[in-house]
Design a protein around this motif. Sequence first.
Motif, PDB file in Angstrom:
ATOM      1  N   ALA A   1       0.820  -1.207   0.000  1.00 16.36           N
ATOM      2  CA  ALA A   1       0.000   0.000   0.000  1.00 16.36           C
ATOM      3  C   ALA A   1       0.857   1.260   0.000  1.00 16.36           C
ATOM      4  O   ALA A   1       0.609   2.202  -0.769  1.00 16.36           O
ATOM      5  CB  ALA A   1      -0.932  -0.003   1.207  1.00 16.36           C
ATOM      6  N   VAL A   2       1.872   1.301   0.873  1.00 17.14           N
ATOM      7  CA  VAL A   2       2.705   2.496   0.996  1.00 17.14           C
ATOM      8  C   VAL A   2       3.542   2.730  -0.262  1.00 17.14           C
ATOM      9  O   VAL A   2       3.834   3.865  -0.622  1.00 17.14           O
ATOM     10  CB  VAL A   2       3.610   2.378   2.244  1.00 17.14           C
ATOM     11  CG1 VAL A   2       4.613   3.525   2.304  1.00 17.14           C
ATOM     12  CG2 VAL A   2       2.763   2.378   3.509  1.00 17.14           C
ATOM     13  N   SER A   3       3.926   1.645  -0.951  1.00 17.42           N
ATOM     14  CA  SER A   3       4.737   1.781  -2.165  1.00 17.42           C
ATOM     15  C   SER A   3       3.902   2.166  -3.378  1.00 17.42           C
ATOM     16  O   SER A   3       4.441   2.302  -4.481  1.00 17.42           O
ATOM     17  CB  SER A   3       5.469   0.471  -2.456  1.00 17.42           C
ATOM     18  OG  SER A   3       4.562  -0.536  -2.867  1.00 17.42           O
ATOM     19  N   GLY A   4       2.606   2.319  -3.186  1.00 19.40           N
ATOM     20  CA  GLY A   4       1.741   2.656  -4.310  1.00 19.40           C
ATOM     21  C   GLY A   4       1.469   1.480  -5.228  1.00 19.40           C
ATOM     22  O   GLY A   4       1.071   1.659  -6.379  1.00 19.40           O
ATOM     23  N   GLY A   5       1.711   0.269  -4.727  1.00 20.11           N
ATOM     24  CA  GLY A   5       1.444  -0.925  -5.509  1.00 20.11           C
ATOM     25  C   GLY A   5       2.576  -1.389  -6.390  1.00 20.11           C
ATOM     26  O   GLY A   5       2.411  -2.351  -7.151  1.00 20.11           O
ATOM     27  N   VAL A   6       3.734  -0.716  -6.300  1.00 20.26           N
ATOM     28  CA  VAL A   6       4.847  -1.104  -7.174  1.00 20.26           C
ATOM     29  C   VAL A   6       5.682  -2.235  -6.578  1.00 20.26           C
ATOM     30  O   VAL A   6       6.437  -2.893  -7.295  1.00 20.26           O
ATOM     31  CB  VAL A   6       5.759   0.106  -7.483  1.00 20.26           C
ATOM     32  CG1 VAL A   6       4.967   1.212  -8.168  1.00 20.26           C
ATOM     33  CG2 VAL A   6       6.413   0.648  -6.210  1.00 20.26           C
ATOM     34  N   THR A   7       5.566  -2.462  -5.278  1.00 20.14           N
ATOM     35  CA  THR A   7       6.315  -3.540  -4.647  1.00 20.14           C
ATOM     36  C   THR A   7       5.745  -4.888  -5.065  1.00 20.14           C
ATOM     37  O   THR A   7       4.531  -5.102  -5.042  1.00 20.14           O
ATOM     38  CB  THR A   7       6.258  -3.421  -3.114  1.00 20.14           C
ATOM     39  OG1 THR A   7       6.910  -2.205  -2.728  1.00 20.14           O
ATOM     40  CG2 THR A   7       6.953  -4.596  -2.444  1.00 20.14           C
TER      41      THR A   7
END
Length: 217
Positions: free
Chosen positions: A196-202
């Motif tokens: 969530a914190v990575s904006g979905g890129v993780t």
Amino acid sequence: MQQPFTYKRLLQYFLQGLLILAPIAITFWTIAAVFGFIDGILPNLIHSIVPRIMEDAQGNIKRIPGVGFVLVISLVLLVGYVSSSYIFTKIVEVFDGVLEKTPGIKFVYSTLKDFFEAFAGEKKKFTNNVLANVDDNDVWRIGFITQDDMREFGFKDYVAVYIPMAYSVAGNLYIIPKSRVKPITNISAAQSMKFAVSGGVTQVIEPLGKDVFTHTK
């Protein structure tokens, strides 16, 4: 045949270098900032109590790099180690009760205490990761149930869900019906928070080829 040198290629090289160096630089900068902050706690505290002891000839605070950091971390570890003893627990409970009842201080203290306990200790709150349908449509957000009973607020069958923001330490709290919350069962709470914190890129590891988010009503 080698392609001619252009400003477009130069920009590409710059962005590639930035992509490699930026995470490394920011990580080391963050570590150095945290180290410097912790390392300066003890000298600043002693200087505020007995200024002359911690000042050099120019009036600057004397610092031995690393000593303050080691002492502060050692103190935290020591408190954590002895915190399980009966006597220490009672002392903390008395001190805690005084701060909880002191006007003005109790708001700040109780808020900070609840905040830290939400991330660590036996009262961790961000462990129940869910998908929350906040806007009552087909858009779902990753969140964490922090309170599973909101009847004190006049809402039956409602829960409090904390929704973290991407690339931020902030978030929003929503009170929504239980029927619009679905548990995430295939990944841990820590992975959900990181996603969530990575904006979905993780990248989230998918167990045995199953869907990342498995949910049931």
